[in-house]
Design an enzyme around this catalytic site. Structure first.
Site, PDB file in Angstrom:
ATOM      1  N   ASN A  82       0.823  -1.200   0.000  1.00 16.19           N
ATOM      2  CA  ASN A  82       0.000   0.000   0.000  1.00 16.19           C
ATOM      3  C   ASN A  82       0.866   1.263   0.000  1.00 16.19           C
ATOM      4  O   ASN A  82       1.081   1.869  -1.040  1.00 16.19           O
ATOM      5  CB  ASN A  82      -0.949  -0.005   1.207  1.00 16.19           C
ATOM      6  CG  ASN A  82      -2.124   0.941   1.021  1.00 16.19           C
ATOM      7  OD1 ASN A  82      -2.020   1.921   0.290  1.00 16.19           O
ATOM      8  ND2 ASN A  82      -3.235   0.671   1.666  1.00 16.19           N
ATOM      9  N   ASP A  83       1.386   1.643   1.157  1.00 14.21           N
ATOM     10  CA  ASP A  83       2.139   2.902   1.235  1.00 14.21           C
ATOM     11  C   ASP A  83       3.369   2.902   0.334  1.00 14.21           C
ATOM     12  O   ASP A  83       3.779   3.956  -0.163  1.00 14.21           O
ATOM     13  CB  ASP A  83       2.585   3.158   2.680  1.00 14.21           C
ATOM     14  CG  ASP A  83       1.394   3.346   3.606  1.00 14.21           C
ATOM     15  OD1 ASP A  83       0.401   3.950   3.165  1.00 14.21           O
ATOM     16  OD2 ASP A  83       1.461   2.875   4.750  1.00 14.21           O
ATOM     17  N   THR A  84       3.966   1.744   0.120  1.00 18.99           N
ATOM     18  CA  THR A  84       5.213   1.680  -0.666  1.00 18.99           C
ATOM     19  C   THR A  84       4.982   1.880  -2.160  1.00 18.99           C
ATOM     20  O   THR A  84       5.939   1.937  -2.928  1.00 18.99           O
ATOM     21  CB  THR A  84       5.912   0.325  -0.452  1.00 18.99           C
ATOM     22  OG1 THR A  84       4.984  -0.726  -0.787  1.00 18.99           O
ATOM     23  CG2 THR A  84       6.370   0.175   0.987  1.00 18.99           C
ATOM     24  N   VAL A  85       3.697   1.974  -2.597  1.00 16.41           N
ATOM     25  CA  VAL A  85       3.394   2.223  -4.017  1.00 16.41           C
ATOM     26  C   VAL A  85       2.503   3.450  -4.170  1.00 16.41           C
ATOM     27  O   VAL A  85       1.883   3.643  -5.217  1.00 16.41           O
ATOM     28  CB  VAL A  85       2.720   0.985  -4.666  1.00 16.41           C
ATOM     29  CG1 VAL A  85       3.683  -0.193  -4.716  1.00 16.41           C
ATOM     30  CG2 VAL A  85       1.444   0.597  -3.921  1.00 16.41           C
TER      31      VAL A  85
ATOM     32  N   SER B 294       0.258   4.155   7.072  1.00 13.51           N
ATOM     33  CA  SER B 294       0.493   5.584   7.224  1.00 13.51           C
ATOM     34  C   SER B 294      -0.787   6.340   7.543  1.00 13.51           C
ATOM     35  O   SER B 294      -0.738   7.490   7.956  1.00 13.51           O
ATOM     36  CB  SER B 294       1.107   6.155   5.937  1.00 13.51           C
ATOM     37  OG  SER B 294       0.175   6.051   4.869  1.00 13.51           O
TER      38      SER B 294
END
Length: 460
Positions: free
Chosen positions: A382-385, A423
């Site tokens: 999720n947050d990493t993309v 996040s």
């Protein structure tokens, strides 16, 4: 003679620990690193048992049997997907052991210890106690026993700072007057309380950093104990553990474009109020359509995240990769440095599913490749993309290096819902025109896609 042999065993054990850390830096040598580390620990234990101060081994033998039994049961029954939780518990028990030994030394000394030994033991007890409870809270958050969102309240940093300052003040009191061991219960209580207070305000997104930082604290606690009781191997192992954990924390902070103070005091991950994006439509796809899209691609990149680990979908994901490779499709796995709940989490899971190491690609290597990628399959990340990290200066993840999956021609995101990641912010990737949402449990969806690909292959 015995002293000489013990020293030799300790040197050999220290060498094994150094080699283990070196070889742990690459998946291809990780197994060798574990074996060498185990050999080093065996040499350290044997060397300690040979010391003249050990006059009765009965209680030690009982403890070894009990500890080995518990460790073996954990190794057998705890799945690899729960590895971060297992490591958090290991830190907790290690820190508790160090704190208990320190408490026993101070209590037995009854105020008669030298000032240096008393000071070191007091600092070690404070570190050990806060690491013990902090690791337990981290375990609770990772396991879902405790809410993974940060628990914050007004002036929290001030309150935490006052509690920590009180603990440090007691260490100073003992350093100035080693006979005042009556303050020891207060030191223990403050250490235990501060560990809870420190980790409760940290969200799930920062748990990898917290775990490595607690690992560092546990190592420093062990090293301090080694100085206090004059045990060289404790100093060596503790120093290696403390420094490696500290460096790992720094590297992870850099990977997230964050600072230590922001991680520890920032309350990062507090869920934010939904913006207008939540009302925007997303493009939804099906298992059949996803399989057809993957089947027609020439280059596919798979991006695993914690959702894959939680659903234990790694074997089905590997099956999809194998089916595509068998059809001549070029496949790579893009690994973000902080994907999952700890560094290397995805690497371990994919290794368990027998995914070859050469298919795993780091962020720096894969990002230039997304321009020519036909399909990106995002499973549980999720947050990493989230593209907001590149251009939204108001976003809490702005500046964090991400996988540029939005540069690909098509993106399939496997996810249970549109809920925000660790996040606490929405993912702008979900609303892009080339993105298709495939809602459902990661393992069930991956199994469905693999079945469709198999069926299509049989039909051909």
């Amino acid at each position: 003679m015995t002293t000489w042999v013990v020293g030799l065993l300790y040197v050999a054990a220290g060498g094994c620990f150094v080699l283990a850390l070196k070889w742990l830096t690459h998946p291809a040598t990780a197994r060798r690193a574990v074996r060498v580390g185990e050999a080093g620990m065996l040499l350290a234990v044997v060397g300690t048992l040979l010391k003249e101060q050990i006059v009765d081994v009965r209680w030690i033998a009982i403890a070894v049997v009990v500890g080995a039994t518990i460790g073996a049961l954990i190794a057998v029954f705890v799945p690899l997907t729960a590895m971060p939780q297992r490591i958090a518990l290991s830190h907790a028990f290690g820190a508790l052991a160090a704190a208990l030994v320190g408490i026993a030394e101070l209590d037995l000394g009854d105020g008669g210890l030298a000032r240096f030994a008393t000071t070191v033991l007091a600092a070690e007890i404070l570190l050990g106690c806060l690491t013990f409870t902090g690791s337990l809270v981290a375990f609770g958050k990772l396991q879902g026993f405790v809410r993974d969102r940060p628990l914050t309240f007004p002036e929290q940093n001030v309150v935490n700072g006052v509690v920590l300052a009180a603990g440090v003040a007691i260490v100073v009191v003992l350093a100035l007057d080693p006979t005042r061991v009556s303050v020891l219960p207060w030191l223990v209580a403050i250490g235990l309380a501060f560990g809870v207070m420190m980790v409760m305000r940290i969200g799930g997104a920062d748990m990898p950093v917290v775990i490595s930082l607690l690992n560092s604290f546990a190592g420093l606690s062990g090293a301090a104990l080694g100085f206090a009781i004059a045990n060289p191997i404790l100093i060596i192992a503790g120093a290696l553990d403390g420094s490696s954990g500290f460096l790992l924390s720094i590297f992870m902070c850099r990977a997230m474009n964050r600072t230590f103070t922001n991680v520890i005091f920032g309350g990062f991950g507090a869920e934010q109020t939904a913006s207008g994006d939540a009302q925007r439509p997303v493009r939804v796809t099906s298992v059949e359509e996803a399989a057809m899209l993957l089947d027609s691609a020439s280059f596919v990149v798979i991006v695993p995240g914690y959702g894959m680990a939680a659903a234990q979908a790694q074997h089905k994901v590997a099956e999809i990769a194998n089916l595509l490779i068998a059809r001549g499709v070029e496949v790579r796995f893009a690994i973000h440095p902080v994907a999952g709940r700890m560094p290397g989490h995805m690497n371990v899971l994919l290794a368990e599913a027998n995914v070859p190491y050469d298919l795993l690609v780091d962020l720096e290597q894969i990002n230039p490749e997304f321009e020519r990628t036909d399909v990106v399959l995002v499973i549980g990340a999720n947050d990493t993309v989230n593209p907001a990290a590149r251009h939204d200066r108001q976003s809490p993840i702005f500046g964090m290096p991400i996988l540029d999956v939005d540069h690909a021609r098509s993106v399939i995101v496997v996810k249970r819902s549109l809920r925000s990641g660790f996040s606490g912010i929405e993912n702008q990737l979900f609303f892009l025109p080339q993105t298709m949402m495939l809602f459902g449990d990661a393992r069930e969806v991956a199994a469905g896609v693999a079945l469709e690909l198999s069926t299509q292959r049989s039909a051909v």
